[in-house]
Scaffold this motif. Structure first.
Motif, PDB file in Angstrom:
ATOM      1  N   MET A 173      40.416  43.548  45.722  1.00 39.85           N
ATOM      2  CA  MET A 173      41.077  42.240  45.553  1.00 39.85           C
ATOM      3  C   MET A 173      42.463  42.336  46.155  1.00 39.85           C
ATOM      4  N   GLN A 174      43.089  41.181  46.297  1.00 39.30           N
ATOM      5  CA  GLN A 174      44.471  41.130  46.749  1.00 39.30           C
ATOM      6  C   GLN A 174      45.267  40.311  45.748  1.00 39.30           C
ATOM      7  N   PRO A 175      46.569  40.607  45.625  1.00 43.25           N
ATOM      8  CA  PRO A 175      47.370  39.871  44.640  1.00 43.25           C
ATOM      9  C   PRO A 175      47.364  38.370  44.944  1.00 43.25           C
ATOM     10  N   ASN A 176      47.738  37.591  43.946  1.00 48.49           N
ATOM     11  CA  ASN A 176      47.832  36.126  44.093  1.00 48.49           C
ATOM     12  C   ASN A 176      46.494  35.447  44.337  1.00 48.49           C
ATOM     13  N   THR A 177      45.425  36.048  43.882  1.00 47.99           N
ATOM     14  CA  THR A 177      44.130  35.376  43.948  1.00 47.99           C
ATOM     15  C   THR A 177      43.733  35.002  42.525  1.00 47.99           C
ATOM     16  N   GLY A 178      42.788  34.119  42.410  1.00 45.22           N
ATOM     17  CA  GLY A 178      42.415  33.598  41.099  1.00 45.22           C
ATOM     18  C   GLY A 178      41.841  34.643  40.172  1.00 45.22           C
ATOM     19  N   ASN A 179      41.241  35.689  40.716  1.00 46.33           N
ATOM     20  CA  ASN A 179      40.596  36.670  39.846  1.00 46.33           C
ATOM     21  C   ASN A 179      41.458  37.921  39.668  1.00 46.33           C
ATOM     22  N   SER A 180      42.754  37.750  39.785  1.00 51.86           N
ATOM     23  CA  SER A 180      43.633  38.900  39.663  1.00 51.86           C
ATOM     24  C   SER A 180      44.693  38.673  38.595  1.00 51.86           C
TER      25      SER A 180
END
Ligand SMILES: [Mn+2]
Length: 373
Positions: free
Chosen positions: A122-129
Motif C-alpha cells: 500500500m501507499q500512504p494517503n489511500t483509503g485502506n491505510s
C-alpha cells in the motif's frame, strides 16, 4: 544462464527445516544496490514498524513479515509488524495462527518519536491505510500504481508484479539470509491467494518466485490455511449474499448490508464473479460507518481500480488493479435510507458505466428460471 534456479539435492526438506537454495540469478548487483539504499534510508533508525494496509490480506501480511525479517537480520534494527483494521477472512486468520506470525494491531501510541515506518502492499494517503497523513514512511514497497503523493526515503513500486509477496521473495532470496519454512509458506500463500493460483494478474516474476518458495513451504500447514475451519458468520453471510445478488446480463451485484468483518465484501465479489454469465461483479457491505465496496472483472484489461475510483468519486476512496478493486465511502452522518439510496445509485452508475441503460431491470440470482428480456 540468467535466472536459472537450481535446488540442492537435499532441498526438499520434509521436516520443514530450512535448507539452502542455490539461486543463480543475474540480479545480484541490482539487489546489492537496493540493499545499500535501504540501509542508507535506515541509517538513523532505532526502531521500525512495518505496516500493512488495513484489514490485511495474505499478500500484505507475508510481505510485511518478510521485510521485518530482512531488516532485523541484515541491518540489526528491532522491527515489528503491525496492521490497521481487522484480520477477518478465515484463511488469513489461519495463516497468522498456524504459521505463528508475529503481527499485532496498530495503535495511536505507535506513532511516537523515535519510531520509523515501512509500509508494504500500500501507499500512504489511500483509503485502506491507517498511516497518518502528516508522517512520511522511510520505506514503501508495493505493486499498486505509484501515487503522485507518495514520499519516502526508499520506494520500490512494481506495478508489473502480481503480488507484493513476489517483490519480497526476491529481496529475501537475494539477501543471502536463510529462507525459513515459515516465510516460504507465508509468501507462497501470499502469491497464490493474491493471483488466484497464478491465474490473475500474475507474470513471470510471480511464477518464478512461487516456484522457488514451493519446495520449502510446509504443505500440511498450507492445507490448514487454504481450507480453514469456518465460523457460522461465514454461512450466514453467504446465505445473505445468495439472496441479495442481482443479475443483469454480464453484471452481478450483491448488497450485504452490515457485515461482521469487511473481508466478506471482496470474498463475495470473487465468489459471485464465478457465476457463468458474469464478467463484472460488484459487492457492497456496511462496516463501521462506511460502505465497503469491491469490484471484480474477468477482463484482464478492465482497469477495475480506475473504474471504481471514478464510481466512488469524491464521496470516498478507492484503488486497485486491472481485475480487482476496493473502496470505501464514509457514511457517519447519514441516515439508513440515505445509505440505501446511495447504494442504489452506485449500482445503477456501475451498470451505466458498463454501457447498460439506466434503471436496468436486474433479476435475482436465485430466480428459479431466469427471466430474459
Ligand atoms: Mn497486494
Amino acid at each position: 544462464m540468467p535466472g536459472l534456479l537450481t535446488l540442492t539435492p537435499h532441498a526438499h526438506g520434509i521436516d520443514g527445516c530450512a535448507t539452502r537454495l542455490d539461486f543463480m540469478t543475474d540480479r545480484f548487483e541490482e539487489y546489492q544496490e537496493r540493499f545499500q539504499k535501504m540501509e542508507e534510508a535506515l541509517k538513523n533508525t532505532k526502531r521500525l514498524i512495518v505496516l500493512t494496509h488495513d484489514n490485511p490480506d495474505p499478500d500484505s501480511v507475508s510481505s510485511a513479515v518478510t521485510l521485518a525479517y530482512i531488516i532485523k537480520n541484515k541491518f540489526k534494527i528491532p522491527t515489528t509488524v503491525k496492521y490497521g483494521g481487522i484480520v477477518g477472512r478465515a484463511e488469513n486468520r489461519a495463516m497468522i495462527r498456524v504459521l505463528n506470525l508475529r503481527v499485532s494491531l496498530l495503535s495511536d501510541t505507535d506513532f511516537k518519536p523515535g519510531v520509523d515506518f515501512a509500509v508494504v502492499d500500500m501507499q500512504p494517503n489511500t483509503g485502506n491505510s491507517s498511516f497518518p497523513k502528516n508522517r512520511k514512511p522511510l520505506i514503501v514497497i508495493d505493486h499498486h500504481a505509484l501515487r503522485k503523493t507518495t514520499r519516502a526515503e526508499y520506494i520500490d513500486v512494481r506495478t508489473n508484479y502480481g503480488a507484493t509477496a513476489t517483490v519480497l521473495t526476491e529481496y529475501l532470496v537475494e539477501s543471502g539470509l536463510e529462507m525459513t519454512s515459515q516465510l516460504a509458506t507465508a509468501l507462497s500463500y501470499g502469491i497464490s491467494s493474491e493471483t488466484q493460483d497464478l491465474g490473475r494478474e500474475a507474470g513471470e516474476a510471480d511464477i518464478k518466485a512461487y516456484l522457488s518458495l514451493f519446495p520449502k513451504s510446509n504443505k500440511k500447514l498450507l492445507a490448514n490455511i487454504v481450507h480453514p475451519r469456518l465460523p457460522r458468520d461465514y454461512y450466514i453471510t453467504l446465505n445473505r449474499a445468495l439472496h441479495h445478488s442481482l443479475l443483469y446480463r454480464n453484471v452481478i451485484a450483491t448488497r450485504l448490508d452490515e457485515v461482521k468483518n469487511p473481508d466478506f465484501v471482496p470474498f463475495i465479489a470473487d465468489f459471485m464473479l464465478r457465476c457463468e454469465r458474469a464478467s463484472w461483479a460488484i459487492c457492497l457491505g456496511r462496516y463501521k460507518e462506511k460502505i465497503v465496496l469491491s469490484i471484480r472483472t474477468t477482463n484482464t484489461k478492465g482497469e477495475a481500480g480506475r473504474f471504481l475510483r471514478r464510481l466512488v468519486g469524491k464521496r470516498g476512496t478507492a484503488g486497485g488493479h486491472e481485475m480487482i478493486a476496493g473502496g470505501q465511502i464514509p457514511t457517519a452522518k447519514m441516515e439508513h435510507e440515505e445509505i440505501t439510496k446511495l447504494e442504489d445509485e452506485i449500482v445503477q452508475a456501475f451498470l451505466k458505466k458498463l454501457g447498460h441503460s439506466e434503471a436496468a431491470d436486474m433479476t435475482p440470482l436465485l430466480t428459479p428460471e431466469p427471466i430474459t428480456a
